[in-house]
Design a protein around this motif. Structure first.
Motif: not given
Length: 525
Positions: A170-196
């Motif tokens: 099973p793929i984990p959900v992963i705690a990540a720093g909020i600056p990564l969420a602000g990266m255009k396109i990349v942030g959304e890919i990471l979110r849909r890959s399990g990052a919170f």
């Protein structure tokens, strides 16, 4: 050759470590012989946690917002701020939308395809221990699993998800720093890959703490997915372990303490690199250069790293640790029966001590599972050679080879710090008589003295800065630049010969050590 030099440091007394003879398999070997597209679209059918109920991301978020715990906190915040309960709930919804992951298999497949291309270009091999993976696969079916890797590079969490996808875990959900969420396109890919995503500075924001805590505890209670977070909090700039942070540790363990789950399994993961992609960036940060803000533009500019080779990566999944077994006799869980479980409560001193012990145990197991490459041993030797020798004469290859093999043997003999003192006697460095201790192998002692010198000097610079006349109360923002200024002055004058004293990580470790010794007290204002 790599086979002749690579070693894994572990304590022979550790219950949590793996066997010395560990089978590592190169994950990229098969990828180089097959189709990247076929791999990305392979059948992915992991065995889920047997106690988990079917739960979508929307169901998970709904359960968090409607929990009795969050309702109670919302009422408290409304009373304290003068806002209405509905306004506070709207704020909670906004926090959750900013934070929550949106794990989707389609994006996992996209990441699998992209990472295969990138990893084959960057690394000569990604070596994974199969015994640890098999134990992890079994653990994910029996109880909620918390993956706890060390943190050395941005590649860490990408590599772990990639490995688990490869082996139908099973793929984990992963705690990540909020600056990564602000990266255009990349942030959304990471979110849909399990990052919170978690804010860096939460401070005393009661509502944010409540949403984050309830979000993580709900994932654990429902067995939604394994939870992955870095107990060190930040990437280590020196590639050495940092003092563990305990906030997330409390959150993931609370469902067990309150009897909401039968057990929780902690899985330490040791990730070792020949070279990290950010080596130049980390070197600048250690010298005091501010960390650049994460951005998609910055990521694209950094694409030049694809032109270099970074050697091997070793990912060592440690033996799963049962929280139920480890905590037996250490805490009395009956204390949680005294008040409703849905109400917030401050953990007792007993619980705090237990959580701290588990966090430090995890870091210890991470260290024991680390793999030291031949290049790391060679670099250790080269750093001790005089600069004039390296720049003018150089070292003969056979001499460097012999010294590297000597250092390998010494490292295997010494093991970790607790055993090192006794083993100095075993390896012949000192002789212990009835009345005296005498040095008997100056080569070993001289090497160790030179190895530890930068560490000792760095601590002494911080001590010197603290002892100078000045205020008895200061902020970290005042102290750390002051230490760096003093270190720079001493380096330029020739009084100090080590640049490690400029390291932000070292200075943080000094403060943590002094707090444990109760020489310094940390005040929250």
């Amino acid at each position: 050759s790599q086979e002749s030099c690579t070693l894994t440091l572990r304590s022979p007394m550790s219950e949590a470590g793996l066997d010395d003879e560990e089978e590592f398999v190169d994950l990229l070997d098969e990828r180089r012989r097959g189709s990247d597209l076929s791999f990305a679209f392979k059948t992915f059918s992991p065995w889920p946690y047997k106690g988990a109920l079917s739960c979508s991301t929307a169901d998970l978020n709904k359960a968090v917002l409607e929990s009795h715990f969050l309702r109670h906190v919302a009422k408290e915040v409304a009373a304290e701020t003068g806002s209405s309960v509905e306004e506070v709930k709207e704020d909670a919804l906004g926090i959750l939308e900013e934070m929550s992951q949106n794990l989707q298999l389609g994006f996992i497949r996209l990441m699998a395809y992209m990472l295969t291309k990138v990893f084959k270009r960057l690394f000569s091999g990604i070596f994974v221990n199969m015994e640890g993976l098999n134990m992890l696969q079994q653990a994910t079916q029996e109880s909620p699993v918390i993956l706890m890797p060390n943190h050395r590079s941005y590649v860490d969490f990408l590599a772990i998800s990639y490995i688990l996808f490869s082996y139908d875990i099973p793929i984990p959900v992963i705690a990540a720093g909020i600056p990564l969420a602000g990266m255009k396109i990349v942030g959304e890919i990471l979110r849909r890959s399990g990052a919170f995503f978690i804010r860096r500075a939460i401070g005393s924001d009661k509502l944010y703490w409540a949403v984050l805590s309830e979000y993580i505890k709900t994932i654990v209670r429902k067995g939604f997915a394994p939870v992955e977070f870095y107990v060190e909090g930040l990437r280590s700039r020196t590639l050495k372990s940092l003092v563990p942070k305990l906030g997330m540790m409390h959150m993931v363990l609370e469902p067990y303490f309150k009897g909401e789950v039968f057990d929780i399994t902690l899985v330490p993961v040791s990730i070792s690199y020949d070279r990290v992609l950010e080596e130049s960036l980390l070197a600048h940060e250690l010298l005091g250069v501010p960390k650049p803000k994460e951005s998609t533009t910055g990521l694209l500019k950094a694409s030049k790293v694809l032109q270099e080779a970074y050697g091997s990566m070793h990912v060592n999944f440690g033996r799963p640790l049962s929280v139920r077994r480890l905590c037996e006799g250490k805490i009395n869980r009956c204390q949680y029966n005294l008040v409703p479980r849905d109400l917030p409560r401050k953990p007792s001193a007993e619980v705090q001590a237990c959580v701290s012990w588990l966090a430090h145990l995890t870091v210890r197991v991470q260290e024991e599972g680390s793999v030291i490459s031949p290049w790391s041993l060679m670099a250790c030797l080269l750093l001790q050679a005089p600069a004039a020798v390296l720049s003018e004469e150089g070292l003969l290859w056979h001499q460097l080879k012999e010294k590297t093999l000597w250092l390998r043997k010494l490292a295997l003999d010494l093991g970790d710090f607790e055993e090192a003192i006794a083993l100095l006697k075993k390896c012949g460095a000192v002789h212990v008589g009835q009345q005296e201790v005498t040095a008997s192998d100056w080569e070993v002692l001289s090497f160790l003295q030179t190895l530890l010198r930068p560490f000792i000097d760095s601590y002494q610079v911080t001590f010197r800065c603290l002892c100078e006349d000045g205020p008895n109360v200061f902020s970290e923002k005042q102290l750390l630049p002051a230490v760096r200024k003093l270190a720079t002055k001493l380096i330029l004058s020739g009084e100090l010969g080590t640049y490690e004293a400029l390291s932000w990580d070292v200075q943080k470790n000094v403060l943590s050590a002094l707090r444990r010794l109760e020489t310094l007290t940390k005040l929250r204002t």
